[in-house]
Design an enzyme around this catalytic site. Structure first.
Site, mmCIF file in Angstrom:
data_model
loop_
_atom_site.group_PDB
_atom_site.id
_atom_site.type_symbol
_atom_site.label_atom_id
_atom_site.label_comp_id
_atom_site.label_asym_id
_atom_site.label_seq_id
_atom_site.Cartn_x
_atom_site.Cartn_y
_atom_site.Cartn_z
ATOM 1 N N GLU A 44 0.664 -1.314 -0.109
ATOM 2 C CA GLU A 44 -0.083 -0.175 -0.090
ATOM 3 C C GLU A 44 0.713 1.212 -0.037
ATOM 4 O O GLU A 44 0.334 2.541 0.266
ATOM 5 C CB GLU A 44 -1.154 0.023 1.180
ATOM 6 C CG GLU A 44 -2.001 -1.060 1.031
ATOM 7 C CD GLU A 44 -3.064 -1.079 2.096
ATOM 8 O OE1 GLU A 44 -3.054 -0.524 3.170
ATOM 9 O OE2 GLU A 44 -4.071 -1.772 2.072
ATOM 10 N N GLU B 279 -7.007 -7.815 -1.558
ATOM 11 C CA GLU B 279 -7.403 -7.706 -0.189
ATOM 12 C C GLU B 279 -8.843 -7.126 -0.083
ATOM 13 O O GLU B 279 -9.351 -6.319 -0.779
ATOM 14 C CB GLU B 279 -6.360 -6.692 0.496
ATOM 15 C CG GLU B 279 -5.294 -7.077 1.184
ATOM 16 C CD GLU B 279 -4.718 -6.215 1.993
ATOM 17 O OE1 GLU B 279 -5.486 -5.204 2.682
ATOM 18 O OE2 GLU B 279 -3.531 -5.739 2.310
#
Length: 561
Positions: free
Chosen positions: A139, A236
């Protein structure tokens, strides 16, 4: 020792009818839909993580029909035995480097330590065929793109330069030098080749037309599949639940056993997490109202697990049925890795396996929603669609069986068998459609609130999908659901235990719980539409019929008051 051979390619090519590029793994020349989850450290104290700990968790992943796990970049590089077990069980590993949700320095000292780390890990791990991808970080491309850390625009270039320096000029260079056999991506989520084209930092790493996506939405109704991104790869996504009472009991005392206790707040490390679970439950279920505080707490725990299982089922089935289609330029989804597989302590979290390895209802659901052959239903504008989803390597001619039950009766109101349904190899194809109004008309005496649909695929030679279900209304609005008498008789057969369950009425989300006796059931959390059902318990430690009888709790939705 065994020798394994495999090739892996990360395919990013133009997709007919869709802007952007594909993003899927081709193993030994065959496109594979990745089904699985995200792995986090199994314990805060790594020396507690034994071979047996790892085996239990990874075998549970394989038993739930998972073929892939992502080793998340906020954890640890796992021990050799982790990858050995994955090789043996056929679990593919997406390996992050350990950089997550942060901006890192790039001074010489730091870069030298990173270079040593990366060289060492790649050399240590590259001989494991289970690893199919190296990924630079978790991320951090998104963090800069969406400005999580409120960097003033004037300073942005410095951070972009640092990012490229660390993940591209150092980590990527070493990976390419040490290991030519595997693909590398700089971050997750990323836009893959599009990110590269934009100087390794894309404007929107969450773009559904490129690379992978992470997606979380706690406030919208999770049964509504239209909120989910029709992405190329879902690496995710998830919802929280509480672990079983038996797991919490070990680390708490009586005054803690309430959903709003200091303990319950202290153990929740996600902002507003406990409230978000109640809100999500409230969309479809009545909240527990018991005046007995401990029953109320246990009922709430049960409902969080039911909610989580049903939410992630809906979302995963959406990703699976999107694999062969392009709708409004989006689709060809080729991976579903939910967040998260395992847990690091006894607390509410996104995990499907509790600390200690006990299966939450989600993990039992995963066994079904990741099944190699599965019919999936969804509604669009009043029409019911059923897709046949298959990971099998050949086309199959099958029979689709559809049952409609009134909540008030174990006898189906109507049944339908559609023969010669072709379910194509490694794809998802529409196999049935009917307007809900026609269906209710056909099954007289049915309304959305009084009936439920179950369905399965059956073929030659014992080929069969799990039984799937589709609700026509929220269960809090269900009409005719009766309080049921559930009972179980237990017997031993070899090193397994057979539970014969009986019910007097249809029972949604039937949960068998044997407290802290270690093991797992063959099925759990199911919709019981027949008077009798056989469930197997596989113990992980010696136990007995007497112990199991003493520890067994049977719960279904009707028991929550």
């Amino acid at each position: 020792s065994q020798a394994y051979f495999r090739t892996v390619e990360l395919v990013q090519e133009p997709v007919p009818g869709s802007p952007g590029l594909s993003f899927y793994f081709s193993i030994n020349g065959r496109p594979i839909f990745l089904k699985g989850s995200n792995w986090i450290p199994a314990d805060s104290f790594q020396d507690r993580v034994t071979y047996d700990t790892l085996w239990l968790l990874l075998k549970s992943a394989a038993d739930a029909n998972m073929n892939a796990l992502r080793v998340w970049g906020g954890g640890v590089y796992e021990q050799d035995e982790f990858y050995d077990i994955c090789n043996e069980l056929g679990i593919m590993i997406w390996q992050d480097f350990m950089f997550a949700c942060a901006l890192y320095p790039t001074d010489q000292n730091y870069l030298e330590s990173v270079r040593a780390e990366v060289s060492h890990q790649v050399r240590r791990l590259k001989s494991h065929p289970s690893i199919i991808l190296w990924s630079g970080n978790n991320e951090n491309e998104a963090a800069i793109a969406s400005n999580w850390f409120s960097i003033p625009y004037a300073d942005r270039e410095v951070y972009v330069k640092d990012y490229v320096m660390l993940y591209v000029k150092n980590i990527r260079e070493i990976v390419l030098t040490e290991d030519k056999s595997r693909p590398f991506i700089a971050s997750s989520p990323t836009n893959g080749l599009e990110s590269v084209k934009e100087g390794w930092l894309s404007q929107n790493p969450y773009d559904t037309h490129y690379g992978d996506t992470h997606f979380y939405d706690y406030s919208n109704d999770c049964w509504n599949w239209t909120v989910y991104p029709k992405t190329r790869f879902a690496s995710e996504y998830g919802f929280q639940s509480w672990p079983s009472f038996s797991t919490i009991e070990k680390v708490s005392s009586t005054e803690d056993w309430s959903y709003t206790s200091n303990f319950s707040l202290h153990r929740q490390h996600h902002e507003n997490g406990n409230d978000q679970m109640l809100q999500q439950i409230g969309y479809h279920f009545k909240l527990p109202q018991s005046t007995d505080p401990i029953k109320k707490f246990k009922d709430t725990i049960y409902l969080t697990q039911v909610m989580q299982a049903q939410c992630i089922k809906t979302e995963t089935e959406f990703y699976r049925f999107s694999q062969s289609e392009i709708i409004k330029g989006e689709g060809h989804t080729m991976g579903a890795l939910y967040w998260q597989l395992n847990d690091i302590w006894q607390a509410p979290s996104w995990a499907s396996l509790e600390y200690g390895g006990k299966w939450k209802l989600l993990h039992y659901f995963a066994q079904n929603f990741f099944a190699p052959l599965l019919p999936v239903a969804y509604e669009d504008k009043g029409v019911l669609y059923i897709y046949g989803v298959s990971d099998l390597h050949e086309d199959h001619k099958l029979t689709l069986r559809v049952f409609v039950h009134a909540w008030s009766s174990l006898e189906p109101v109507c049944t339908l068998a559609k023969d010669d349904v072709t379910v194509k190899a490694q794809s998802a194809v529409p196999i049935y459609k009917e307007s809900i109004n026609d269906l209710l008309e056909r099954c007289r005496n049915c309304t959305r609130k009084s009936c439920v649909i179950t369905f399965c695929l059956v073929g030659e030679g014992g080929l069969q999908s799990p039984m799937n279900h589709h609700f026509l209304s929220s269960l809090k609005d269900a009409v005719g659901l009766e309080k049921t008498q559930l009972s179980a008789s237990i017997s031993q057969r070899g090193n397994m235990y057979i539970f014969v369950l009986q019910t007097t009425a249809i029972a949604p989300f039937v949960s068998l719980d044997v407290g802290s006796i270690k093991g797992r059931f063959s099925d759990n959390g199911f919709l019981m539409t027949e008077q009798k059902k056989l469930v197997v318990f596989y113990p992980w430690e010696p136990t007995s019929v007497e112990e199991l009888e003493k520890s067994l709790t049977l719960t279904s939705l009707a028991d929550v008051v």
